[in-house]
Design a protein around this motif. Structure first.
Motif, short mmCIF file in Angstrom:
data_model
loop_
_atom_site.label_atom_id
_atom_site.label_comp_id
_atom_site.label_asym_id
_atom_site.label_seq_id
_atom_site.Cartn_x
_atom_site.Cartn_y
_atom_site.Cartn_z
N ASP A 443 -4.47 6.88 -46.53
CA ASP A 443 -3.40 5.93 -46.81
C ASP A 443 -2.14 6.34 -46.04
OD1 ASP A 443 -1.57 4.20 -47.83
OD2 ASP A 443 -1.93 4.69 -49.93
N ARG A 444 -1.47 5.35 -45.45
CA ARG A 444 -0.25 5.64 -44.70
C ARG A 444 0.83 6.28 -45.59
NH1 ARG A 444 0.29 6.80 -39.89
NH2 ARG A 444 2.49 6.41 -40.16
N ASP A 445 0.79 6.00 -46.89
CA ASP A 445 1.81 6.53 -47.78
C ASP A 445 1.37 7.80 -48.49
OD1 ASP A 445 3.56 4.45 -47.20
OD2 ASP A 445 2.60 3.13 -48.66
N ALA A 446 0.30 8.40 -48.01
CA ALA A 446 -0.19 9.61 -48.65
C ALA A 446 0.84 10.72 -48.54
CB ALA A 446 -1.51 10.05 -48.04
N SER A 447 0.78 11.66 -49.46
CA SER A 447 1.77 12.73 -49.50
C SER A 447 1.68 13.65 -48.30
CB SER A 447 1.60 13.54 -50.79
OG SER A 447 0.29 14.10 -50.84
N ALA A 448 0.55 13.60 -47.58
CA ALA A 448 0.41 14.46 -46.40
C ALA A 448 1.44 14.11 -45.33
CB ALA A 448 -0.99 14.34 -45.82
N HIS A 449 1.97 12.90 -45.37
CA HIS A 449 2.97 12.49 -44.39
C HIS A 449 4.34 12.95 -44.85
CE1 HIS A 449 0.40 9.82 -41.91
NE2 HIS A 449 -0.34 9.85 -43.00
N ARG A 450 4.60 14.22 -44.72
CA ARG A 450 5.85 14.81 -45.19
C ARG A 450 6.92 14.67 -44.13
NH1 ARG A 450 1.81 18.29 -44.82
NH2 ARG A 450 1.69 18.67 -47.05
N SER A 451 8.16 14.93 -44.50
CA SER A 451 9.26 14.88 -43.55
C SER A 451 9.16 16.07 -42.60
CB SER A 451 10.59 14.91 -44.28
OG SER A 451 10.76 16.18 -44.93
N ILE A 452 9.92 16.01 -41.51
CA ILE A 452 9.86 17.11 -40.54
C ILE A 452 10.45 18.38 -41.16
CG2 ILE A 452 12.05 16.54 -39.43
CD1 ILE A 452 10.79 17.45 -36.78
N SER A 453 11.44 18.26 -42.03
CA SER A 453 11.99 19.45 -42.66
C SER A 453 10.95 20.10 -43.58
CB SER A 453 13.24 19.11 -43.46
OG SER A 453 12.97 18.12 -44.44
N ALA A 454 10.19 19.26 -44.31
CA ALA A 454 9.13 19.80 -45.15
C ALA A 454 8.02 20.39 -44.31
CB ALA A 454 8.58 18.71 -46.07
N ALA A 455 7.74 19.77 -43.16
CA ALA A 455 6.71 20.30 -42.27
C ALA A 455 7.11 21.66 -41.73
CB ALA A 455 6.46 19.31 -41.13
N ARG A 456 8.39 21.80 -41.37
CA ARG A 456 8.86 23.10 -40.88
C ARG A 456 8.81 24.16 -41.99
NH1 ARG A 456 10.86 22.95 -35.83
NH2 ARG A 456 11.74 21.00 -35.05
N ALA A 457 9.16 23.75 -43.21
CA ALA A 457 9.13 24.71 -44.32
C ALA A 457 7.70 25.15 -44.62
CB ALA A 457 9.75 24.07 -45.56
N ARG A 458 6.77 24.24 -44.45
CA ARG A 458 5.37 24.56 -44.74
C ARG A 458 4.75 25.39 -43.62
NH1 ARG A 458 0.41 22.31 -43.48
NH2 ARG A 458 -1.20 22.46 -45.09
N ALA A 459 5.24 25.18 -42.41
CA ALA A 459 4.66 25.85 -41.26
C ALA A 459 4.89 27.35 -41.34
CB ALA A 459 5.26 25.30 -39.97
N VAL A 460 3.90 28.11 -40.89
CA VAL A 460 4.01 29.56 -40.83
C VAL A 460 3.83 29.99 -39.39
CG1 VAL A 460 3.24 29.98 -43.16
CG2 VAL A 460 1.55 29.77 -41.34
N THR A 461 4.45 31.11 -39.06
CA THR A 461 4.31 31.62 -37.70
C THR A 461 2.89 32.09 -37.48
OG1 THR A 461 6.60 32.33 -37.70
CG2 THR A 461 5.14 33.29 -36.03
N PRO A 462 2.21 31.51 -36.49
CA PRO A 462 0.83 31.89 -36.29
C PRO A 462 0.72 33.23 -35.61
CG PRO A 462 1.50 30.38 -34.58
CD PRO A 462 2.67 30.52 -35.51
N GLY A 463 -0.41 33.75 -35.62
CA GLY A 463 -0.68 35.02 -34.97
C GLY A 463 -2.09 35.39 -35.31
#
Length: 496
Positions: A443-463
């Motif tokens: 669904d286009r309105d699914a919660s997975a479509h978060r804002s870019i700020s939430a995406a950055r907060a969720r993102a972790v530095t890979p390695g």
């Protein structure tokens, strides 16, 4: 009687270790994220396979948008509206104490760009202030596949907010496969592209951006370049900005841009190299084209094959070019890498002998492809995402990175006499189309479509620990050699 075969095995192991270690000396490519055959439109975990997308690097992360794919399950083309993904990447050589694997995170952009769907658009990032990093897209192919647009959309990479975009009457006309590159914080150059009716534009457009609270306006002008010599009209070229240090080496004191190859008039592929340089002469800023290489060669192995849809970057005083396609009646996609020295104006071929790809093999070289998305990330990485391959036909959603610093041409360059053909002939399901059905859209309105700020907060530095197959093989052989030596010592003691 036992010592002799053990000695032989030990020497053989050492020979294999040496051979593999030497063979692994040239490893310019690294796979960051493998492809996901099942990833579908709006999949919450992985961007769908596509080509003609755009990608930029911003604040330690890659951001991709748009593109095109063909949904074989529904037998229809899909343009990816508002499809933004963010992926944090390790830019240095440091190792994280609690490593995490690379992962994509989807986010939502507001405004027109959140509803926009286009592919093969021209893109650039402008930065009027430290707080405003604006991802701009111009032109491209629209949703129905037949419309070429001339509109501009933009998003603030810090907030995810879209801008209302306006242009003046001198804006470039609608086009697809144009190239755009920022040459200052608030200005960009747009060149080439295929317009309506198959028109190729050879004009150079200079755009100056003005930003207000929610509006991005650009004043366009056509650069009147000095001299009668200039590149032929083209599309899908490699267009790269040069830094001031490289520009000074060419005797200029302003912005400069490097142009390579592209698709010219029908069934024409190009591999020439041009410099567009700006010289400050008195009160006027004058621009001029200068041809650095005409693409001609006495053999087929000392210059790259003519191509369009390639990726590239200027790093230091060298232009690095990879991939692309040579098209006539049909297209052949390429997987080679070349380095052009901007001082001696000479091409350096890289060890372009990628192993055959099979359906169950691990390769250290990406499949041949055209119209992949690419972005440079400091200190020395060119990231490449997706693209389209032929023989067999396939779209991709894998992520690779090419190391473009001095190790590339020191460890991997070949003598011209030893260079071989650079065209990739894939063995992956050869003779069959390879586009498996995609997963059902969410669904286009699914919660997975978060804002870019939430995406950055969720993102972790890979390695993380990346267990390369060659490294594993070397470690296994070393362990075998140590074990053999230990057994020999034990047997000698028993005989005593």
């Amino acid at each position: 009687m036992i010592a002799h075969p053990m000695t032989t095995l030990f020497l053989l192991a050492l020979h294999m270790i040496t051979t593999i270690a030497l063979g692994a000396g040239c490893r310019p490519w690294e796979e960051v994220k493998g492809y996901d055959l099942e990833a579908g439109v709006n999949d919450p975990l992985f961007p769908a396979k596509r080509y003609g997308a755009v990608m930029v690097f911003d604040k330690g992360s890659l951001v991709i948008n748009g593109g095109y794919l063909f949904d074989r399950a529904k037998m229809k083309a899909v343009w990816l509206a508002g499809d933004f993904w963010l992926g944090p990447v390790t830019t240095g050589e440091e190792k994280d104490s609690s490593p995490q694997p690379f992962s994509w995170t989807q986010f939502r952009a507001s405004g027109a760009i959140g509803r926009d769907a286009r592919y093969k658009a021209a893109s650039a990032v402008i930065q009027p202030t430290l707080e405003q990093r604006i991802f701009v897209l111009f032109g491209g192919g629209a949703v129905d596949g037949f419309t070429v647009v001339g509109s501009m959309v933009a998003v603030n990479l810090e907030t995810g907010e879209g801008y209302l975009t306006t242009t003046d009457a001198s804006a470039p006309g609608p086009r697809i496969s144009a190239m755009m590159v920022a040459v200052s914080r608030d200005a960009a150059i747009l060149y080439g592209g295929l317009g309506r009716g198959g028109f190729l534009d050879a004009a150079v457009y200079y755009g100056e951006f003005t930003v207000t609270a929610d509006t991005l306006h650009v004043e366009w002008s056509v650069l009147a370049t000095r001299g009668a010599v200039g590149p032929a009209a083209r599309r899908a070229s490699v267009l790269c900005a040069m830094g001031s240090s490289q520009v000074d080496a060419h005797g200029t004191n302003g912005s400069s841009v490097i142009l390579f190859g592209g698709f010219g008039k029908p069934r024409t592929n190009l591999n020439d190299v041009w410099l567009l340089e700006k010289k400050n002469t008195g009160a006027a800023n004058q621009w001029a084209w200068r041809r650095l290489h005409d693409g001609r060669s006495s053999s087929e192995t000392d210059v790259p094959a003519p191509r369009g849809g390639a990726v590239g970057v200027v790093y230091g005083d060298r232009l690095i070019v990879a991939m692309g396609a040579t098209c006539g009646i049909t297209c052949i996609t390429l997987s080679d890498v070349w380095v052009f020295d901007l001082h001696i104006l000479h091409w350096i071929p890289i060890n372009n002998a990628p192993p055959p790809h099979t359906s169950n093999a691990i390769s250290h070289w990406p499949m041949s492809r055209q119209f992949a998305a690419a972005a440079f990330a400091p200190p020395h990485w060119l990231y490449v995402f997706g693209g389209e391959s032929f023989e067999p036909h396939a779209y991709w959603n894998d992520l690779w990175r090419l190391r473009v610093d001095v190790s590339l041409w020191n460890n991997c360059s070949l003598d011209n006499a030893a260079a071989s053909a650079r065209t990739s002939t894939s063995l992956l399901l050869k003779g069959e189309e390879w586009n498996p059905p995609v997963r059902a859209p969410i669904d286009r309105d699914a919660s997975a479509h978060r804002s870019i700020s939430a995406a950055r907060a969720r993102a972790v530095t890979p390695g993380g620990t990346r267990y390369d197959p060659v490294d594993v093989c070397i470690a296994a052989l070393c362990s075998m050699a140590i074990a053999v030596t230990f057994v020999r010592c034990c047997l000698k003691r028993r005989r005593r």
